[in-house]
Design a protein around this motif. Structure first.
Motif, PDB file in Angstrom:
ATOM      1  N   LYS A   8      54.622  20.559  32.037  1.00 37.30           N
ATOM      2  CA  LYS A   8      55.049  21.597  32.102  1.00 37.30           C
ATOM      3  C   LYS A   8      53.984  22.692  32.114  1.00 37.30           C
ATOM      4  CE  LYS A   8      58.635  21.999  28.721  1.00 37.30           C
ATOM      5  NZ  LYS A   8      58.652  22.264  27.219  1.00 37.30           N
ATOM      6  N   GLU A   9      52.647  22.453  31.712  1.00 41.72           N
ATOM      7  CA  GLU A   9      51.790  23.427  31.908  1.00 41.72           C
ATOM      8  C   GLU A   9      50.786  23.054  33.057  1.00 41.72           C
ATOM      9  OE1 GLU A   9      49.354  23.141  28.261  1.00 41.72           O
ATOM     10  OE2 GLU A   9      50.957  24.197  27.105  1.00 41.72           O
ATOM     11  N   THR A  10      51.270  22.104  34.154  1.00 41.74           N
ATOM     12  CA  THR A  10      50.274  21.767  35.136  1.00 41.74           C
ATOM     13  C   THR A  10      50.048  23.312  36.090  1.00 41.74           C
ATOM     14  OG1 THR A  10      51.786  19.833  35.247  1.00 41.74           O
ATOM     15  CG2 THR A  10      50.340  20.558  37.238  1.00 41.74           C
ATOM     16  N   ILE A  11      48.696  23.454  36.150  1.00 36.62           N
ATOM     17  CA  ILE A  11      48.230  24.408  36.994  1.00 36.62           C
ATOM     18  C   ILE A  11      48.169  23.932  38.295  1.00 36.62           C
ATOM     19  CG2 ILE A  11      46.479  26.082  37.043  1.00 36.62           C
ATOM     20  CD1 ILE A  11      45.899  25.705  34.327  1.00 36.62           C
ATOM     21  N   ASP A  12      48.657  25.158  39.406  1.00 37.11           N
ATOM     22  CA  ASP A  12      48.518  24.682  40.858  1.00 37.11           C
ATOM     23  C   ASP A  12      47.479  25.355  41.203  1.00 37.11           C
ATOM     24  OD1 ASP A  12      48.756  24.615  43.283  1.00 37.11           O
ATOM     25  OD2 ASP A  12      50.719  25.435  43.623  1.00 37.11           O
ATOM     26  N   VAL A  13      46.061  24.672  41.322  1.00 36.82           N
ATOM     27  CA  VAL A  13      45.048  25.125  41.897  1.00 36.82           C
ATOM     28  C   VAL A  13      44.814  25.694  43.341  1.00 36.82           C
ATOM     29  CG1 VAL A  13      43.527  24.012  40.039  1.00 36.82           C
ATOM     30  CG2 VAL A  13      43.957  22.865  42.339  1.00 36.82           C
ATOM     31  N   THR A  14      45.869  25.517  44.147  1.00 34.39           N
ATOM     32  CA  THR A  14      45.873  25.845  45.239  1.00 34.39           C
ATOM     33  C   THR A  14      46.346  27.215  45.449  1.00 34.39           C
ATOM     34  OG1 THR A  14      48.041  24.813  45.968  1.00 34.39           O
ATOM     35  CG2 THR A  14      46.290  23.435  46.047  1.00 34.39           C
ATOM     36  N   LEU A  15      47.109  27.754  44.575  1.00 31.54           N
ATOM     37  CA  LEU A  15      47.516  29.139  44.570  1.00 31.54           C
ATOM     38  C   LEU A  15      46.657  30.076  44.616  1.00 31.54           C
ATOM     39  CD1 LEU A  15      50.334  29.075  41.835  1.00 31.54           C
ATOM     40  CD2 LEU A  15      50.981  29.390  44.091  1.00 31.54           C
ATOM     41  N   PRO A  16      46.800  31.172  45.361  1.00 29.45           N
ATOM     42  CA  PRO A  16      45.887  32.170  45.658  1.00 29.45           C
ATOM     43  C   PRO A  16      45.528  32.925  44.416  1.00 29.45           C
ATOM     44  CG  PRO A  16      47.829  33.075  46.877  1.00 29.45           C
ATOM     45  CD  PRO A  16      48.040  31.573  46.264  1.00 29.45           C
ATOM     46  N   GLY A  17      44.247  33.396  44.109  1.00 31.87           N
ATOM     47  CA  GLY A  17      43.854  34.135  42.816  1.00 31.87           C
ATOM     48  C   GLY A  17      44.608  35.398  42.910  1.00 31.87           C
ATOM     49  N   LYS A  18      44.606  36.020  41.661  1.00 31.19           N
ATOM     50  CA  LYS A  18      45.116  37.475  41.638  1.00 31.19           C
ATOM     51  C   LYS A  18      43.949  38.332  41.727  1.00 31.19           C
ATOM     52  CE  LYS A  18      49.235  37.031  38.621  1.00 31.19           C
ATOM     53  NZ  LYS A  18      49.467  36.314  37.364  1.00 31.19           N
ATOM     54  N   PRO A  19      43.590  39.287  42.608  1.00 27.50           N
ATOM     55  CA  PRO A  19      42.481  39.853  42.730  1.00 27.50           C
ATOM     56  C   PRO A  19      41.977  40.918  41.732  1.00 27.50           C
ATOM     57  CG  PRO A  19      43.848  40.730  44.197  1.00 27.50           C
ATOM     58  CD  PRO A  19      44.627  39.486  43.851  1.00 27.50           C
ATOM     59  N   ILE A  20      40.907  40.788  40.910  1.00 27.80           N
ATOM     60  CA  ILE A  20      40.617  42.032  39.690  1.00 27.80           C
ATOM     61  C   ILE A  20      39.942  43.075  40.613  1.00 27.80           C
ATOM     62  CG2 ILE A  20      39.296  42.353  37.771  1.00 27.80           C
ATOM     63  CD1 ILE A  20      39.469  39.358  37.410  1.00 27.80           C
ATOM     64  N   SER A  21      40.482  44.285  40.359  1.00 32.38           N
ATOM     65  CA  SER A  21      39.908  45.362  40.935  1.00 32.38           C
ATOM     66  C   SER A  21      38.621  45.651  40.301  1.00 32.38           C
ATOM     67  CB  SER A  21      41.096  46.546  40.734  1.00 32.38           C
ATOM     68  OG  SER A  21      40.288  47.915  40.783  1.00 32.38           O
ATOM     69  N   GLN A  22      37.619  45.937  40.811  1.00 27.96           N
ATOM     70  CA  GLN A  22      36.111  46.280  40.736  1.00 27.96           C
ATOM     71  C   GLN A  22      35.938  47.485  40.737  1.00 27.96           C
ATOM     72  OE1 GLN A  22      33.569  43.324  41.940  1.00 27.96           O
ATOM     73  NE2 GLN A  22      32.772  42.692  39.843  1.00 27.96           N
ATOM     74  N   GLY A  23      35.051  48.214  39.979  1.00 28.06           N
ATOM     75  CA  GLY A  23      34.572  49.550  40.080  1.00 28.06           C
ATOM     76  C   GLY A  23      33.324  49.539  40.674  1.00 28.06           C
ATOM     77  N   ASN A  24      32.881  50.628  41.106  1.00 27.67           N
ATOM     78  CA  ASN A  24      31.295  50.666  41.784  1.00 27.67           C
ATOM     79  C   ASN A  24      30.602  51.850  41.322  1.00 27.67           C
ATOM     80  OD1 ASN A  24      33.663  51.895  43.517  1.00 27.67           O
ATOM     81  ND2 ASN A  24      31.543  52.472  44.627  1.00 27.67           N
ATOM     82  N   ARG A  25      29.519  51.844  41.493  1.00 27.36           N
ATOM     83  CA  ARG A  25      28.426  52.931  41.444  1.00 27.36           C
ATOM     84  C   ARG A  25      29.090  54.264  42.196  1.00 27.36           C
ATOM     85  NH1 ARG A  25      25.407  53.094  37.395  1.00 27.36           N
ATOM     86  NH2 ARG A  25      23.173  53.576  38.263  1.00 27.36           N
ATOM     87  N   HIS A  26      28.875  55.375  41.238  1.00 27.70           N
ATOM     88  CA  HIS A  26      29.140  56.502  42.026  1.00 27.70           C
ATOM     89  C   HIS A  26      27.971  56.915  43.120  1.00 27.70           C
ATOM     90  CE1 HIS A  26      29.636  60.829  42.645  1.00 27.70           C
ATOM     91  NE2 HIS A  26      30.837  60.782  41.789  1.00 27.70           N
ATOM     92  N   PRO A  27      28.567  57.595  44.353  1.00 21.95           N
ATOM     93  CA  PRO A  27      27.476  57.452  45.347  1.00 21.95           C
ATOM     94  C   PRO A  27      26.322  58.508  44.861  1.00 21.95           C
ATOM     95  CG  PRO A  27      29.687  58.638  45.700  1.00 21.95           C
ATOM     96  CD  PRO A  27      30.041  57.809  44.578  1.00 21.95           C
ATOM     97  N   LEU A  28      26.607  59.338  44.144  1.00 22.27           N
ATOM     98  CA  LEU A  28      25.527  60.140  43.665  1.00 22.27           C
ATOM     99  C   LEU A  28      24.201  59.329  42.612  1.00 22.27           C
ATOM    100  CD1 LEU A  28      27.087  63.476  42.843  1.00 22.27           C
ATOM    101  CD2 LEU A  28      25.547  63.147  44.606  1.00 22.27           C
ATOM    102  N   SER A  29      25.029  58.315  41.819  1.00 28.52           N
ATOM    103  CA  SER A  29      24.245  57.695  41.192  1.00 28.52           C
ATOM    104  C   SER A  29      23.321  56.611  42.161  1.00 28.52           C
ATOM    105  CB  SER A  29      25.126  56.799  40.293  1.00 28.52           C
ATOM    106  OG  SER A  29      25.742  57.587  39.339  1.00 28.52           O
ATOM    107  N   LYS A  30      24.207  56.263  43.225  1.00 29.10           N
ATOM    108  CA  LYS A  30      23.152  55.524  44.127  1.00 29.10           C
ATOM    109  C   LYS A  30      21.903  55.856  44.557  1.00 29.10           C
ATOM    110  CE  LYS A  30      27.185  52.294  45.252  1.00 29.10           C
ATOM    111  NZ  LYS A  30      27.861  51.632  45.995  1.00 29.10           N
ATOM    112  N   VAL A  31      22.451  57.221  45.069  1.00 29.27           N
ATOM    113  CA  VAL A  31      21.276  58.007  45.848  1.00 29.27           C
ATOM    114  C   VAL A  31      20.189  58.394  44.910  1.00 29.27           C
ATOM    115  CG1 VAL A  31      20.685  60.343  47.198  1.00 29.27           C
ATOM    116  CG2 VAL A  31      22.701  59.049  47.707  1.00 29.27           C
TER     117      VAL A  31
END
Ligand code: 2U9
Length: 344
Positions: free
Chosen positions: A90-113
């Motif tokens: 019952k618990e078989t995982i289909d490793v060929t299924l596409p992953g669910k994307p995790i939305s990643q944050g990023n540095r504020h442009p002012l912090s980068k500058v």
């Protein structure tokens, strides 16, 4: 009695064979091997068995009990294995299924500058100094040769908290505090990034709160040449090796002489375009030699020591770098704007 025991064994093994779950198996176990079960009953009836037969019957009872127990154990293992197999199926995982994307944050442009500018100056031997955003009138104005009647001290231009305390209008008080802490020791070689506050109506190029990076060098024999060398190196590191700078005379109460610093236009390379209004130059900094009165108030003898200072607005640098046309984008937290800096 022998027959009765053989019959019991057969019945027990048949029932064990028929059950399919642990509960039913436990019931069979209790039924045949429990205190009220037939085997216990046979043992109780041993008193009526003749002395010669007793050991034989005893041995037979033990053998039958062991056989039933073996049958129970085998069945228990079989039931558990089957349950495990079903669970795994019952618990078989289909490793060929596409992953669910995790939305990643990023540095504020002012912090980068800010980090980019800090790295350039750290590379030239500067240290980063920080200080309070709520300042005294003395460190923010008085110690920087901005006398009481100076227009920049107008209550209308700054956020005053009391008559003597205000939101700093520049990061210069951090330099003053650093010099006083160093008690006349040299060299002083710092940059001071941080938020500053001015009473202004917000529009595309003005914000009542913005970020400055100021720099200060104090030592013996510091001249305008040192100022020019440091700022040219900064411009080349920030905009590329082809970058040039030019100094134009200006005025600040805390520096004498003072100069505005232009960099050759990063959009057209100096040929003339919309960004540089066809001049080939873009103003990015203010600068100058530290006023003798400022050195003196911070505990440095102006006859022996000299210094240079500069200041820049980080939003302006970032707007030029990324082609942003409105300073308010930095402060309205619109993800459609901020997400564009994920890859830069
Ligand atoms: C000390 C002595 C001198 C800092 C300086 C400027 C020139 C300057 C502006 C740039 C754009 C402010 O953000 S901006 O509007 N700054 O032009 N700042 S010299 O001079 C100092 C600082 C501290 C003790």
């Amino acid at each position: 009695m022998k027959e009765r025991l053989e019959q019991l064994k057969q019945e027990a093994l048949t029932e064990i064979d028929q059950v399919n779950d642990i509960q039913a198996l436990t019931a069979v176990k209790v039924k045949y091997l429990g205190k009220k079960g037939p085997i216990t009953e046979v043992l109780r009836g041993m008193a009526n068995v003749s002395a010669e037969e007793r050991p034989l019957i005893g041995k037979l009872v033990n053998e039958i009990r062991e056989e039933i127990e073996r049958g129970l154990n085998l069945k228990e293992t079989a039931i558990k294995n089957k349950a495990l197999e079903e669970k795994l199926e019952k618990e078989t995982i289909d490793v060929t299924l596409p992953g669910k994307p995790i939305s990643q944050g990023n540095r504020h442009p002012l912090s980068k500058v800010i980090e980019e500018i800090e790295d350039i100056f750290i590379g030239m031997g500067f240290e980063v100094a920080e200080g309070p955003e709520v300042e005294s009138d003395y460190y923010n104005f008085e110690a920087l040769n901005l006398p009481k009647e100076h227009p920049a001290r107008d209550m209308q231009d700054s956020f005053y908290i009391t008559e003597e305390i205000l939101m700093r209008t520049h990061t210069s008080p951090v330099q003053v505090r650093t010099m006083l802490n160093k008690k006349g020791n040299v060299p002083v070689k710092i940059i001071c990034p941080g938020k500053v506050y001015r009473r202004d109506d917000d529009d595309a190029t003005h914000s009542h709160q913005f970020i400055q990076i100021e720099g200060l060098v104090v030592d013996e024999n510091i001249t305008m040449t040192d100022l020019k060398g440091v700022l040219l190196n900064f411009a080349k590191k920030m905009y590329g090796d082809h970058a040039k700078i030019r100094l134009r005379p200006s005025f600040f109460p805390f520096t004498e002489p003072s100069a505005e610093v232009d960099v050759s236009c990063m959009m057209c390379g100096g040929d003339g375009c919309r960004t540089c209004k066809n001049t080939g130059w873009i103003e990015i900094l203010g600068s100058g030699m530290v006023h003798p009165k400022v050195l003196e108030m911070a505990g440095y003898d102006p006859e022996r020591y000299s210094g240079f200072a500069f200041g820049m607005g980080v939003e302006r640098i970032a707007m030029l770098k990324y082609g942003i046309d409105d300073i308010r984008h930095f402060y309205t937290n619109d993800l459609r704007f901020l997400d564009q800096f994920k890859r830069v």
